[in-house]
Motif scaffolding. Structure first.
Motif, PDB file in Angstrom:
ATOM      1  N   GLU A 185       0.831  -1.195   0.000  1.00 23.35           N
ATOM      2  CA  GLU A 185       0.000   0.000   0.000  1.00 23.35           C
ATOM      3  C   GLU A 185       0.869   1.251   0.000  1.00 23.35           C
ATOM      4  N   LEU A 186       1.910   1.242   0.829  1.00 18.75           N
ATOM      5  CA  LEU A 186       2.796   2.401   0.918  1.00 18.75           C
ATOM      6  C   LEU A 186       3.473   2.673  -0.417  1.00 18.75           C
ATOM      7  N   ALA A 187       3.927   1.613  -1.094  1.00 20.66           N
ATOM      8  CA  ALA A 187       4.601   1.791  -2.379  1.00 20.66           C
ATOM      9  C   ALA A 187       3.683   2.473  -3.384  1.00 20.66           C
ATOM     10  N   ALA A 191       4.104   6.232  -4.896  1.00 15.17           N
ATOM     11  CA  ALA A 191       4.152   6.423  -6.350  1.00 15.17           C
ATOM     12  C   ALA A 191       3.094   7.422  -6.801  1.00 15.17           C
ATOM     13  N   ALA A 192       1.882   7.276  -6.280  1.00 18.13           N
ATOM     14  CA  ALA A 192       0.796   8.184  -6.648  1.00 18.13           C
ATOM     15  C   ALA A 192       1.103   9.617  -6.218  1.00 18.13           C
ATOM     16  N   GLY A 198      -1.495  11.218 -15.051  1.00 21.74           N
ATOM     17  CA  GLY A 198      -1.793  10.343 -16.175  1.00 21.74           C
ATOM     18  C   GLY A 198      -0.944   9.096 -16.260  1.00 21.74           C
ATOM     19  N   THR A 199       0.145   9.023 -15.492  1.00 19.41           N
ATOM     20  CA  THR A 199       0.986   7.827 -15.497  1.00 19.41           C
ATOM     21  C   THR A 199       0.267   6.696 -14.777  1.00 19.41           C
ATOM     22  N   LYS A 200       0.226   5.520 -15.389  1.00 23.37           N
ATOM     23  CA  LYS A 200      -0.478   4.377 -14.824  1.00 23.37           C
ATOM     24  C   LYS A 200       0.396   3.664 -13.791  1.00 23.37           C
ATOM     25  N   ARG A 231      -4.737   4.115  -5.033  1.00 20.25           N
ATOM     26  CA  ARG A 231      -4.787   4.070  -6.486  1.00 20.25           C
ATOM     27  C   ARG A 231      -3.971   2.907  -7.052  1.00 20.25           C
ATOM     28  N   ILE A 232      -4.607   2.110  -7.894  1.00 22.68           N
ATOM     29  CA  ILE A 232      -3.941   1.092  -8.712  1.00 22.68           C
ATOM     30  C   ILE A 232      -4.644   1.093 -10.057  1.00 22.68           C
TER      31      ILE A 232
END
Length: 351
Positions: A185-187, A191-192, A198-200, A231-232
């Motif tokens: 979750e932290l990763a 990242a988010a 817009g990066t997935k 977010r994933i």
């Protein structure tokens, strides 16, 4: 209908009116590469991984950087932790940049790989007993620096790579042992926080190409993230297959559907199909069929955005060094001729 972000579509290379002639089969000229065909079939890209030792091979690079053939590029190793942060808080982007910059110059999308993995970690990270809070701080610092360096340059990031065992439990590694299950979750949260709009953000793994304990664990992970507002955006299906024992088309379609039904996209991220050596015409035909099934499954699944092969040229394949007695896993022979598998993929995309 496939819906892609405006940013992703803007980053796509244009298909020239008169593409270079790429191959001849049975006297029939093939004038379009796999990426051209994939785009026409409704996919966002057909791509390849590239590793740094291949950069000095001019013939290889002429193929790898041809956006008619490959519209997307993944650095096979250059963005992994041991190269990016070889010493604590000392960052070296040279290997990653050597893959990413030419891809940008040639109008190819980039899948960036990867931020968190149990393997290819530097000694300073694995050789010290950090506290939980220290390791969380190190994790955020690494993710922040790397995604900021590649800000706006990546269609997607493989945020966490290969976190699961075959039975669906979490792999026992540095991250799980020190931080606990919440490291995933932290990763994604880190990242988010730092990634460009817009990066997935992807979870990427192998042996999740059929409905099994491992892929069901990814389903549970996605549901948990969604429930918590984490977010994933996608699931990467590595798809390292063996000719003759690869998942069927139907199995792959059903598996992709269990992810896309959760409002995430999927992609085949590391496709290759190895054979038991020595190779022969029968094995080549089976390999061609297995490649075609994987690509067709993606093409036929709304929400599967593209296919990446894990290199395309047999001499640069990772397979022989890992799987004794196996090889010939890619689409091009060592003499740079295309295999039956190349044509089977092209034919599937043209259907």
């Amino acid at each position: 209908m496939r819906l892609f972000s405006v940013a992703a579509l803007a980053a796509l290379p244009l298909i020239n009116a008169a593409p270079t002639e790429l191959a001849t089969r049975n006297g029939q000229h093939k004038t379009q590469g796999l990426n051209d065909l994939a785009r026409k079939a409704g996919l966002l890209y057909f791509g390849t991984a590239i590793d740094n030792p291949s950069l000095n091979n001019s013939k290889y690079m002429s193929i790898a950087t041809d956006s008619h053939i490959f519209g997307q590029v993944t650095p096979a190793n250059g963005q992994k932790w041991m190269y990016i942060e070889p010493e604590r808080n000392v960052f070296d982007y040279s290997m990653g940049d050597a893959i990413i910059r030419p891809a940008i110059q040639h109008g190819q999308l980039r899948r960036c790989h990867n931020l968190v993995w149990h393997s290819q970690l530097p000694d300073w990270l694995t050789g010290t007993n950090y506290t939980k809070s220290e390791l969380i701080s190190i994790l955020e610092n690494h993710i922040a620096h790397e995604v900021k360096h590649y800000y706006g340059q990546c269609y997607a990031w493989d945020v966490v790579n290969e976190a699961l065992n075959e039975d669906g439990t979490l792999r026992s590694d540095l991250w799980l042992t020190t931080i606990g299950p919440e490291y995933l979750e932290l990763a994604f949260e880190f990242a988010a926080k730092y990634v460009s709009p817009g990066t997935k953000l992807y979870y990427n793994d192998y042996n999740i190409e059929t409905i099994n304990n491992k892929s069901l664990a990814v389903v549970s992970l996605i549901k948990s993230f969604k429930k918590k507002g984490i977010r994933i955006d996608g699931v990467g299906l590595q798809s390292h297959f063996t000719a003759g024992s690869s998942p069927s088309y139907d199995q792959q379609v059903a598996n992709m559907a269990q992810f896309t039904s959760l409002d995430v996209e999927v992609a085949i991220t590391e496709l290759d199909v190895r054979v038991n050596l020595p190779d022969d015409a029968t094995k080549e035909a089976q390999q061609a069929s297995d490649y075609a099934n994987a690509v067709k499954a993606c093409k036929d699944t709304d929400g599967c955005v593209g296919v990446t092969v894990w290199d395309f040229y047999d001499p640069f394949s990772w397979v022989p060094g890992v799987f004794a007695g196996q090889g010939d896993a890619d689409l091009w022979w060592g003499n740079f001729t295309m295999k039956p598998a190349y044509y089977s993929v092209a034919e599937v995309l043209e259907e």
